[in-house]
Design a protein around this motif. Sequence first.
Motif, PDB file in Angstrom:
ATOM      1  N   UNK A 146      -6.184  18.535   0.462  1.00 44.16           N
ATOM      2  CA  UNK A 146      -5.508  19.029   2.216  1.00 44.16           C
ATOM      3  C   UNK A 146      -6.927  18.440   2.995  1.00 44.16           C
ATOM      4  N   UNK A 147      -6.312  17.454   3.610  1.00 47.93           N
ATOM      5  CA  UNK A 147      -6.771  16.544   4.757  1.00 47.93           C
ATOM      6  C   UNK A 147      -5.333  16.721   6.409  1.00 47.93           C
ATOM      7  N   UNK A 148      -5.458  17.541   7.116  1.00 44.20           N
ATOM      8  CA  UNK A 148      -3.784  17.672   7.751  1.00 44.20           C
ATOM      9  C   UNK A 148      -3.848  15.977   8.350  1.00 44.20           C
ATOM     10  N   UNK A 149      -4.247  15.083   8.596  1.00 45.38           N
ATOM     11  CA  UNK A 149      -3.717  13.826   8.402  1.00 45.38           C
ATOM     12  C   UNK A 149      -3.359  12.216   7.908  1.00 45.38           C
ATOM     13  N   UNK A 150      -2.715  11.415   7.558  1.00 44.41           N
ATOM     14  CA  UNK A 150      -2.761  10.816   6.716  1.00 44.41           C
ATOM     15  C   UNK A 150      -3.853  10.140   5.740  1.00 44.41           C
ATOM     16  N   UNK A 161       3.914   1.454   2.810  1.00 46.88           N
ATOM     17  CA  UNK A 161       4.599   2.367   3.031  1.00 46.88           C
ATOM     18  C   UNK A 161       4.271   4.018   3.774  1.00 46.88           C
ATOM     19  N   UNK A 162       4.731   4.186   4.149  1.00 50.67           N
ATOM     20  CA  UNK A 162       4.736   5.880   4.476  1.00 50.67           C
ATOM     21  C   UNK A 162       5.729   6.810   4.216  1.00 50.67           C
ATOM     22  N   UNK A 163       5.448   7.534   4.809  1.00 55.78           N
ATOM     23  CA  UNK A 163       6.781   8.589   4.840  1.00 55.78           C
ATOM     24  C   UNK A 163       7.168   9.498   5.943  1.00 55.78           C
ATOM     25  N   UNK A 164       8.285  10.034   6.622  1.00 57.25           N
ATOM     26  CA  UNK A 164       8.666  11.165   8.113  1.00 57.25           C
ATOM     27  C   UNK A 164       7.158  11.559   8.182  1.00 57.25           C
ATOM     28  N   UNK A 165       6.724  11.513   7.800  1.00 56.98           N
ATOM     29  CA  UNK A 165       5.424  13.118   7.769  1.00 56.98           C
ATOM     30  C   UNK A 165       4.444  12.081   7.778  1.00 56.98           C
ATOM     31  N   UNK A 166       4.256  11.568   7.522  1.00 59.07           N
ATOM     32  CA  UNK A 166       2.985  10.292   8.772  1.00 59.07           C
ATOM     33  C   UNK A 166       2.534   9.023   8.780  1.00 59.07           C
ATOM     34  N   UNK A 167       4.581   9.189   9.031  1.00 53.57           N
ATOM     35  CA  UNK A 167       4.569   6.923   9.835  1.00 53.57           C
ATOM     36  C   UNK A 167       3.864   7.187  11.362  1.00 53.57           C
ATOM     37  N   UNK A 168       4.086   7.923  12.328  1.00 56.49           N
ATOM     38  CA  UNK A 168       3.731   7.999  13.491  1.00 56.49           C
ATOM     39  C   UNK A 168       1.705   7.991  13.401  1.00 56.49           C
ATOM     40  N   UNK A 169       1.755   9.000  12.469  1.00 57.62           N
ATOM     41  CA  UNK A 169      -0.330   9.025  12.362  1.00 57.62           C
ATOM     42  C   UNK A 169      -0.565   7.826  11.883  1.00 57.62           C
ATOM     43  N   UNK A 170       0.103   6.989  10.804  1.00 63.72           N
ATOM     44  CA  UNK A 170      -0.856   5.958  10.355  1.00 63.72           C
ATOM     45  C   UNK A 170      -0.731   5.407  11.321  1.00 63.72           C
ATOM     46  N   UNK A 194       1.102  -0.939  -0.044  1.00 64.60           N
ATOM     47  CA  UNK A 194      -0.145  -0.025  -0.077  1.00 64.60           C
ATOM     48  C   UNK A 194       1.015   0.834  -0.084  1.00 64.60           C
ATOM     49  N   UNK A 195       0.733   2.496  -0.700  1.00 65.33           N
ATOM     50  CA  UNK A 195       1.195   2.799  -0.603  1.00 65.33           C
ATOM     51  C   UNK A 195       0.952   4.368  -0.525  1.00 65.33           C
ATOM     52  N   UNK A 196       1.219   4.928   0.661  1.00 68.26           N
ATOM     53  CA  UNK A 196       0.137   5.707   1.705  1.00 68.26           C
ATOM     54  C   UNK A 196       1.201   6.876   1.564  1.00 68.26           C
ATOM     55  N   UNK A 197       2.587   7.152   1.283  1.00 70.24           N
ATOM     56  CA  UNK A 197       3.880   7.929   1.559  1.00 70.24           C
ATOM     57  C   UNK A 197       3.595   9.554   1.053  1.00 70.24           C
TER      58      UNK A 197
END
Length: 407
Positions: free
Chosen positions: A104-108, A146-155, A94-97
């Motif tokens: 314009x949603x402030x979460x993943x 796959x997440x990114x540094x920006x949304x990994x924790x929230x995901x 799952x590509x989620x990065x």
Amino acid sequence: MSNNNIEQMLIDNKQEKLLNYLNSTTEANRTKIASQLNDVDWGFISYLDKEDSSSTSVISPIEATTMDDIDKKFTAYEECGIQAIKDGKLCLLLLAGGQGTRLGFDKPKGCFNVGINNDLYIFELLIEHTMDVVKKCDAWIHLYIMTSDINNKDTIEFFEAHNYFGYNKDYIHFFIQEMNPATDFNGNILLSAKDSLALSPNGNGGWFSSMNKAGLLEGIFNSNIEYINVFAVDNVLQRIADPAFLGATIMENKMCGAKVVRKANPEEKVGAMCLSNGKPHIIEYYELSEAMKNETNPDGSLVYGFGVILNYLFPISRLKDTLGESMPLHVVKKAVPYIDDAGQLVKPAEPNGYKFETLALDLIHEMDDCLVYEVDREKEFAPVKNKTGVDSVDTARDLLSKNGYIL
Ligand code: UTP
């Protein structure tokens, strides 16, 4: 890295502006930025002078396996795919990065609730679709996210808070993709804060090397897994781990597979499957000439009329061969928030700089051939890209309702 080395690195990569800033800012800001610079892959610099231009290669149509073709062999395809899944030959990615800036949603994006009276999260829907196949095959399927540094924790926190929506958590593996710096139009790296480079996820094509860096490939190489089904986070209706798609790719002896839908009209903004110099290729909508866009077959259908929905099957063995090669970068103009010379945060409404991204579609071109597998867009294509309008929350909700979901 010593100060001298950093200075040299910045000079070599034409970053005098950043160097001047580092020499004038506080020790704490300098230390933080220096540690980010250590991780920068400077390959992007060579792309600065070559904004994406249309390819000079020979583009020709590719044959597709249409829904009619599939109907005739559906049972055999499905049985073959089910057996392959039971044998542990498939895993999922799952590509989620992505940053989902258009929504314009402030979460993943996967945490977005497409429900109206009931909660129905995008991640929940994707897990539900996967569970359909898990139940049918009576076998758990490894799911990489796959997440990114920006949304990994929230995901990760979201999945934990929802008990993985009933999926076996031993089969879920998160990993973080790499980041690239964004630059202004002169190639100067931008800052997102006084102590930070403006970094953004490096696109959706570099996932295999990111999985490698995360140490996840050994487990795959030492297992029975032969295929990986790669899919986007935002198509809430797609069939994931689709046994018939997998079975068709195996039975038709194709190296990889791409799910496609018939384009709604010649202008639709989706990449179209084609051949480029005889190899499978995805041509972006803006690369198609007017003539190619409107060219029709004798039956009236569009010659370049099969649009990709970012749901692919790739063979692990071929991906392994690509590991040493670097993926091409695409230079995209984007609105990048940045700190100006006076130290103020600016959030531009219009593009003010470049981001450097790898694209999943470039991996298709590495394959010898591809099964172009048509699915019904009313049943399998409901992307949530925008807040309203085309490919939006509204259109996705309509399609979910049409497919029997109670929102
Ligand atoms: P999009 O191209 O729609 O990009 O991603 P996006 O970042 O989600 O959205 P916008 O353009 O900012 O509005 C298609 C798929 O690729 C993933 C996304 O999460 C989505 O599943 N993706 C994109 C990544 O995993 N990493 C990236 O760096 C970019």
